[in-house]
Design a protein around this motif. Structure first.
Motif, short mmCIF file in Angstrom:
data_model
loop_
_atom_site.label_atom_id
_atom_site.label_comp_id
_atom_site.label_asym_id
_atom_site.label_seq_id
_atom_site.Cartn_x
_atom_site.Cartn_y
_atom_site.Cartn_z
N ILE A 1 0.84 -1.19 0.00
CA ILE A 1 0.00 0.00 0.00
C ILE A 1 0.88 1.25 0.00
O ILE A 1 0.60 2.22 -0.72
N GLY A 2 1.96 1.23 0.76
CA GLY A 2 2.88 2.35 0.79
C GLY A 2 3.52 2.61 -0.57
O GLY A 2 3.63 3.75 -1.00
N LEU A 3 3.93 1.54 -1.24
CA LEU A 3 4.50 1.68 -2.59
C LEU A 3 3.44 2.15 -3.58
O LEU A 3 3.72 2.93 -4.49
N PHE A 4 2.21 1.66 -3.42
CA PHE A 4 1.12 2.04 -4.31
C PHE A 4 0.86 3.54 -4.23
O PHE A 4 0.48 4.17 -5.21
N VAL A 5 1.07 4.12 -3.08
CA VAL A 5 0.87 5.57 -2.90
C VAL A 5 2.14 6.35 -3.24
O VAL A 5 2.06 7.42 -3.85
N ALA A 6 3.29 5.82 -2.89
CA ALA A 6 4.54 6.58 -3.03
C ALA A 6 5.00 6.70 -4.48
O ALA A 6 5.49 7.77 -4.87
N PRO B 1 3.33 6.80 -7.50
CA PRO B 1 2.68 7.87 -8.26
C PRO B 1 2.99 9.27 -7.71
O PRO B 1 3.09 10.23 -8.47
N ALA B 2 3.17 9.37 -6.41
CA ALA B 2 3.50 10.67 -5.82
C ALA B 2 4.86 11.15 -6.31
O ALA B 2 5.03 12.33 -6.65
N VAL B 3 5.83 10.28 -6.37
CA VAL B 3 7.17 10.64 -6.85
C VAL B 3 7.12 10.99 -8.33
O VAL B 3 7.74 11.97 -8.77
N LEU B 4 6.38 10.23 -9.12
CA LEU B 4 6.26 10.52 -10.55
C LEU B 4 5.58 11.87 -10.77
O LEU B 4 6.00 12.66 -11.61
N GLY B 5 4.53 12.15 -10.01
CA GLY B 5 3.85 13.43 -10.12
C GLY B 5 4.75 14.58 -9.71
O GLY B 5 4.75 15.65 -10.34
N TYR B 6 5.52 14.38 -8.67
CA TYR B 6 6.46 15.40 -8.22
C TYR B 6 7.48 15.70 -9.31
O TYR B 6 7.80 16.86 -9.57
#
Length: 67
Positions: free
Chosen positions: A4-9, A11-16
């Motif tokens: 779950i942490g990877l699932f959230v992290a 896309p967040a890094v890619l968006g950043y």
């Protein structure tokens, strides 16, 4: 929980990274504009710094299309 942490992290890094790249491009365009404006105000002549788009070459119609 790790999944779950990877699932959230991820896309967040890619968006950043996308937002960071857009910001960098915008800062570069503003920097070129300010340098060009400063050169114009100092010398009175337009100083191209390579930000203008090159004119596209004229497209010649093919001989088959002329018939």
């Amino acid at each position: 929980m790790t999944a779950i942490g990877l699932f959230v992290a991820v896309p967040a890094v890619l968006g950043y990274n996308v937002l960071l790249r857009r910001n960098k491009n915008l800062q570069e365009a503003v920097s070129h504009f300010t340098h060009e404006l400063h050169a114009y105000l100092i010398s009175g002549a337009k100083m191209g710094l390579g930000m203008e788009k090159a004119p596209s070459p004229a497209v010649k119609p093919s001989p088959a299309a002329a018939r």
